[in-house]
Write an enzyme that holds these catalytic residues in place. Structure first.
Site: not given
Ligand code: NAD
Length: 463
Positions: A137, A270
């Site tokens: 998101t 991130c």
């Molecule tokens: P989030 O983990 O809440 O959600 C990310 C996605 O995963 C969403 O589409 C969500 O619906 C899905 N999801 C979450 N848990 C799941 C599960 N157990 N099974 C299946 N799907 C699942 O993250 P967010 O709030 O959208 O983004 C922020 C986080 O993402 C931060 O920790 C940030 O550091 C990380 N991030 C990392 C990168 C990278 O390139 N390493 C890039 C952007 C964000």
């Protein structure tokens, strides 16, 4: 058992598609499906059509995706801010343009060749087929633009599972990409999604037999989920980037760079600076320059505690404040921020929750230490072994080398804002999927490929 007309239609469509290898045009569909099975089935057909095209044609589709990012950067930015309540329009426009312009395309697919007495052998980068991509998101359209370019350049199709809180924005992006690809002569449904993404749908996608690779961009939960799927998976997980400043640093520049990086899109990336660790002898100077660049310093211990209780909940960032502006956050603790406030800073000890938690908001704790060795040791600890991103401001090559070796992050930025690491004011291409846990690092088209060996025995060696 009763089967409704819609289900019958869907079954017939699938049988026809399998028989003909082609998908009939479905006006108004544009990659969006009620059901994961349909989204995957359509992507399977689309991918088969994609690999029949020439590389030149594939390149044209990639260019069409770039143009969607350029043409709609502002719409995507405004919609994302409105829908998620996170980040700011100006920086989101910059992020969308960055994804559109600096994501590598088909030129990233480089062939290895071996030639000699026994002939010529090529190792080529071939597609997986259908990729399931789970997107965050915090960078909704940026990740979809970036992943679509890389995955399609590699010859794959993609089924997205966007974060439910950025659903509308993500679906619009997917729809526009579809339309642009078709207009550029490509197949329908090279990128698809379910209309109502959810955790359930995401799990169904991960388990689908026709999805050959999973790419998760998000927090630890989703990375663990894809890595437990039994499929080839790329995990791009959380970070907590420390910015270390030693006594040799250009403090005026360090102060500005840290505030610029930390405040970018209200700290949502991130990669953004999440805590500062500074050598005591230069700390006051650094704070002076941070304040000159829009930092508001909290000194009252009670206010620091009030803020901490507000933004950290049960060891995690309180979602109500993720991606909010510094002035909004200060207002919640009764402080009217002066015009131009970009980041809230405060002195805290190294084990403070503001330091150890990945906050994703412009709240930047500062820890003072005696020397660079202590700074490095603490930075490694608070990065939690994520191996994501770290920043250092120093003119001492030994210090820079020592920290880079100790912290082992995918991105290490020296003497610049963190966003230089994703190609803003720093050399190199961009990505919005930084795969520390699985080691692909800054993902690009070649990360979404299988390496296949093609051996011609005798001949064609002209050495
Ligand atoms: P989030 O983990 O809440 O959600 C990310 C996605 O995963 C969403 O589409 C969500 O619906 C899905 N999801 C979450 N848990 C799941 C599960 N157990 N099974 C299946 N799907 C699942 O993250 P967010 O709030 O959208 O983004 C922020 C986080 O993402 C931060 O920790 C940030 O550091 C990380 N991030 C990392 C990168 C990278 O390139 N390493 C890039 C952007 C964000």
């Amino acid at each position: 058992m009763t089967v409704d007309a819609k289900k019958i239609e869907s079954i017939v469509r699938k049988i026809l598609e399998e028989m003909t290898g082609e998908k009939k045009s479905q006006d108004g569909n544009h990659g969006l499906f009620e059901d994961v099975d349909d989204a995957v089935a359509a992507a399977v057909v689309a991918q088969k059509q994609l690999i029949k095209l020439s590389l030149e044609q594939r390149g044209r589709l990639v260019e069409a995706i770039r143009q969607v990012g350029r043409d709609h950067a502002e719409t995507f930015a405004r919609m994302a801010v409105e829908e998620t309540g996170m980040g700011n329009v100006k920086d989101k426009i910059a992020k969308n343009l960055l994804a559109a312009n600096k994501t590598p395309g088909i030129e990233d697919l480089v062939t290895d060749a071996f030639s000699g007495d026994d002939g010529l052998t090529l190792v080529e980068l071939s597609p997986y087929g259908v990729i399931g991509a789970i997107t965050p998101t915090t960078n909704p359209t940026e990740t979809i633009i970036n992943n679509s370019i890389g995955m399609i350049a590699a010859g794959n199709s993609v089924v997205y599972s966007p974060h439910p809180t950025s659903r509308k924005t993500s679906l619009l992006c997917i729809e526009l990409i579809n339309k642009a690809i078709v207009k550029a002569g490509g197949p329908e449904n090279l990128v698809t999604s379910v209309i109502q993404p959810s955790l359930e749908q995401s799990k169904k996608l991960m388990a689908h037999k026709d999805v050959k690779m999973l790419v998760a961009t998000g927090g630890p939960g989703v990375v663990k989920a894809v890595l437990s799927s039994g499929k080839k998976a790329i995990g791009a997980g959380a970070g907590n980037p420390p910015a270390v400043v030693d006594e040799t640093a250009n403090l005026e520049k360090a102060g500005k760079d840290i505030i610029d990086g930390c405040s970018f899109d209200n700290n949502l990336p991130c990669t953004s600076e999440k805590e500062v660790i500074v050598v005591e002898s230069v700390a006051d100077y650094l704070v002076f320059y941070m304040k000159k660049n829009g930092a508001y310093q909290l000194t009252d211990k009670e206010k620091i505690e009030e803020l901490t209780n507000l933004v950290v909940k049960a060891g995690h960032a309180n979602k109500d404040f993720v991606g909010k502006s510094a002035s909004y956050i200060l207002k919640q603790i009764g402080i009217e921020a002066p015009e131009g406030t970009r980041v809230v800073i405060m002195d805290v000890p190294g084990d403070h929750p503001l330091v150890t938690t990945e906050l994703m908001m412009p709240v930047l704790p500062i820890v003072r230490v005696e020397n660079v060795d202590q700074a490095i040791e603490l930075a490694v600890k608070v990065e939690h072994g994520f191996r994501h991103t770290a920043v250092m401001h120093s003119k001492n090559v030994d210090h820079l080398t020592k920290f880079a070796k100790a912290i082992q992050t995918t991105i290490f930025v020296k003497n610049g804002p963190s966003y230089a690491g994703i190609g803003v004011g720093g050399e190199g291409y961009t990505t919005f999927t930084i795969a520390g846990p699985t080691g692909e690092g800054l993902t690009s088209a070649r990360s979404f490929c299988r390496r296949r060996k093609c051996v011609l025995v005798d001949g064609l060696s002209i050495r």
